[in-house]
Design a protein around this motif. Sequence first.
Motif, PDB file in Angstrom:
ATOM      1  N   LEU A 112     -12.599  -2.179  -0.892  1.00 26.25           N
ATOM      2  CA  LEU A 112     -11.709  -3.066  -1.220  1.00 26.25           C
ATOM      3  C   LEU A 112     -10.179  -2.574  -0.617  1.00 26.25           C
ATOM      4  O   LEU A 112      -9.741  -1.734   0.164  1.00 26.25           O
ATOM      5  N   ILE A 113      -9.717  -3.712  -0.841  1.00 18.76           N
ATOM      6  CA  ILE A 113      -8.339  -3.841   0.414  1.00 18.76           C
ATOM      7  C   ILE A 113      -7.423  -4.586  -0.942  1.00 18.76           C
ATOM      8  O   ILE A 113      -7.613  -5.048  -1.977  1.00 18.76           O
ATOM      9  N   VAL A 146     -13.517  -6.466  -1.389  1.00 22.37           N
ATOM     10  CA  VAL A 146     -12.721  -7.007  -2.539  1.00 22.37           C
ATOM     11  C   VAL A 146     -11.305  -6.802  -2.232  1.00 22.37           C
ATOM     12  O   VAL A 146     -11.099  -5.767  -1.906  1.00 22.37           O
ATOM     13  N   THR A 147     -10.424  -7.563  -3.094  1.00 20.16           N
ATOM     14  CA  THR A 147      -9.393  -7.196  -3.229  1.00 20.16           C
ATOM     15  C   THR A 147      -8.677  -7.161  -4.348  1.00 20.16           C
ATOM     16  O   THR A 147      -8.424  -6.997  -5.575  1.00 20.16           O
ATOM     17  N   LEU A 148      -7.176  -6.292  -4.986  1.00 19.03           N
ATOM     18  CA  LEU A 148      -6.815  -5.807  -5.832  1.00 19.03           C
ATOM     19  C   LEU A 148      -5.500  -6.537  -5.071  1.00 19.03           C
ATOM     20  O   LEU A 148      -4.571  -6.107  -3.845  1.00 19.03           O
ATOM     21  N   PRO A 149      -3.955  -6.581  -6.193  1.00 13.80           N
ATOM     22  CA  PRO A 149      -3.075  -6.523  -5.958  1.00 13.80           C
ATOM     23  C   PRO A 149      -2.562  -5.508  -5.037  1.00 13.80           C
ATOM     24  O   PRO A 149      -2.844  -4.349  -6.411  1.00 13.80           O
ATOM     25  N   ASP A 150      -1.541  -5.182  -4.623  1.00 12.14           N
ATOM     26  CA  ASP A 150      -0.742  -3.928  -4.681  1.00 12.14           C
ATOM     27  C   ASP A 150       0.745  -3.408  -5.617  1.00 12.14           C
ATOM     28  O   ASP A 150       1.655  -2.754  -6.268  1.00 12.14           O
ATOM     29  N   GLY A 151       0.546  -4.860  -6.475  1.00 14.95           N
ATOM     30  CA  GLY A 151       2.284  -4.280  -7.522  1.00 14.95           C
ATOM     31  C   GLY A 151       3.488  -5.252  -6.734  1.00 14.95           C
ATOM     32  O   GLY A 151       4.456  -5.407  -7.439  1.00 14.95           O
ATOM     33  N   THR A 187       0.728   0.077 -11.080  1.00 19.30           N
ATOM     34  CA  THR A 187       0.020  -1.624 -11.233  1.00 19.30           C
ATOM     35  C   THR A 187      -1.469  -1.452 -11.550  1.00 19.30           C
ATOM     36  O   THR A 187      -2.511  -2.411 -11.613  1.00 19.30           O
ATOM     37  N   MET A 188      -1.803  -0.121 -10.596  1.00 20.53           N
ATOM     38  CA  MET A 188      -3.688  -0.523  -9.706  1.00 20.53           C
ATOM     39  C   MET A 188      -4.463   0.318 -11.062  1.00 20.53           C
ATOM     40  O   MET A 188      -5.366  -0.177 -10.757  1.00 20.53           O
ATOM     41  N   PRO A 189      -4.337   1.317 -11.325  1.00 22.56           N
ATOM     42  CA  PRO A 189      -5.581   1.637 -12.149  1.00 22.56           C
ATOM     43  C   PRO A 189      -6.340   0.955 -13.289  1.00 22.56           C
ATOM     44  O   PRO A 189      -7.590   0.977 -12.865  1.00 22.56           O
ATOM     45  N   SER A 190      -5.524   0.060 -13.408  1.00 24.21           N
ATOM     46  CA  SER A 190      -6.084  -0.910 -14.849  1.00 24.21           C
ATOM     47  C   SER A 190      -7.189  -2.087 -14.090  1.00 24.21           C
ATOM     48  O   SER A 190      -8.030  -2.388 -14.484  1.00 24.21           O
ATOM     49  N   LYS A 191      -6.441  -2.756 -12.998  1.00 26.22           N
ATOM     50  CA  LYS A 191      -7.301  -3.345 -12.379  1.00 26.22           C
ATOM     51  C   LYS A 191      -8.031  -3.441 -12.139  1.00 26.22           C
ATOM     52  O   LYS A 191      -9.577  -3.596 -11.412  1.00 26.22           O
ATOM     53  N   LEU A 192      -8.318  -1.726 -11.223  1.00 32.76           N
ATOM     54  CA  LEU A 192      -9.881  -1.393 -10.939  1.00 32.76           C
ATOM     55  C   LEU A 192     -10.836  -0.792 -11.549  1.00 32.76           C
ATOM     56  O   LEU A 192     -11.831  -1.105 -11.040  1.00 32.76           O
ATOM     57  N   HIS A 193     -10.477  -0.359 -13.000  1.00 31.89           N
ATOM     58  CA  HIS A 193     -11.727   0.164 -14.034  1.00 31.89           C
ATOM     59  C   HIS A 193     -11.719  -0.946 -14.473  1.00 31.89           C
ATOM     60  O   HIS A 193     -13.373  -1.623 -14.597  1.00 31.89           O
TER      61      HIS A 193
END
Length: 435
Positions: free
Chosen positions: A29-30, A52-57, A77-83
């Motif tokens: 994940l980055i 896979v990617t997620l925004p850093d907020g 911002t990230m915990p709920s998106k990671l879940h």
Amino acid sequence: MPYPILGHMNPLLQFSQVLATRGCKITFLITEFNQKRMKGEIEHLEEHMKFVTLPDGLDPEDDRSDQSKVILSLRRTMPSKLHKLIQDINALECDKKITCIVVSKNIGWALEVGHELGIKGALLWPASATSFASFQSIPKLIHEGIIDPQTGLPTRKQEIQLLPNSAMMDTAKLPWCSLGKNFFLHMVEDTQSLKLGEWWLCNTTCDLEPGALAMGPRLLPIGPLMQTNTNKSSFWREDPTCLNWLDQYPPQSVVYVSFGSLAVIDPNQFKELAIGLDLLNRPFLWVVRPSNDHNKVKNAYPNEFHGSKGKIISWAPQKKILNHPSIACFITHCGWNSIIEGVCGGIPFLCWPFFSDQFINKSYICDVWKVGMGLDKDENGLISKGEIRKKVDQLLGNEEIKVRSLKLKELMVDNSAEEGQSSKNLKKFINWAKD
């Protein structure tokens, strides 16, 4: 899942490649910001793992060198998106469900997310085991009145030894002291979250840090990770032309200079370093990162600098450089990844620490392992051109340091051999992760 800076991403990348070669399926994940910045480099790695990617907020124009801002934004911002991401992957990939999460420091909350989903977790600490021990010792240091509970700053000037067989630490240079109150309070919280990790993996060996590794059975040395037979070990674009350039020089003749991905040198110090390298009257290879929009310091080469004996590049294939026979010594910021690579190359060090755990690392190099020397600042707070020239000459004339450097290299190679302790620990971790 690494904290999104190079010093964390690269060790987890190297570890992922080790796991992939041993039959594990890896999802890496980055952040979306890094994915855009490193798109070309990631494409070279996709045969080994899935990204896979997620925004850093943060907004595109935000300064991502402000670590406190990044840490706060990720936690917010990230915990709920990671879940949700993990749930989505596990709903789609019947035979590739995520069964274990490995994180670096500063994002211990990701282990909490995994815990909520019934997924086991581990920490890969990207710095020394001793620095990890220092964070674990914060409650004890507060209880004994050595540091202030709100700021982490020392209550008085002193040197302490946290663990047997470990380096002495100046309390004013504990890893959090140069990074501010907010970072200290974050690390107190993060260290609590990291206790959810069933293993605390470290890119080190029992020979390097026996005192720290005796802290508890969860600390598992699996280093040196850079001994793996992988072609790509960095997310930044490297300049391979320097390897051909090195080929033209005799053994142990070139001075290598690099200060990692975060350290910033002010303009006066930059000029002293440039002229100091010229004065060496020997070849040098110098990594000078390009300035970016948020870098407040714009360095210019002084008029007196000729650089005719040197080569300057923007980023280096450092593992290969430090194993090249022409390298004589390494002028370094004492980041842990660089130290491991230098030790594995049998290279003597000139130490120039900037912040965080780099001061502890310098103590190991100079006082415990005795494979290098420190550079001293003058009355203006600068490492002068004369000091650089003097210490390079002293280091390269010290045969005892060269012998110890080669001995330490042998110990590192032994640890990564099939029956070495680090290899056995790696197998132990993989068996646990697959179970």
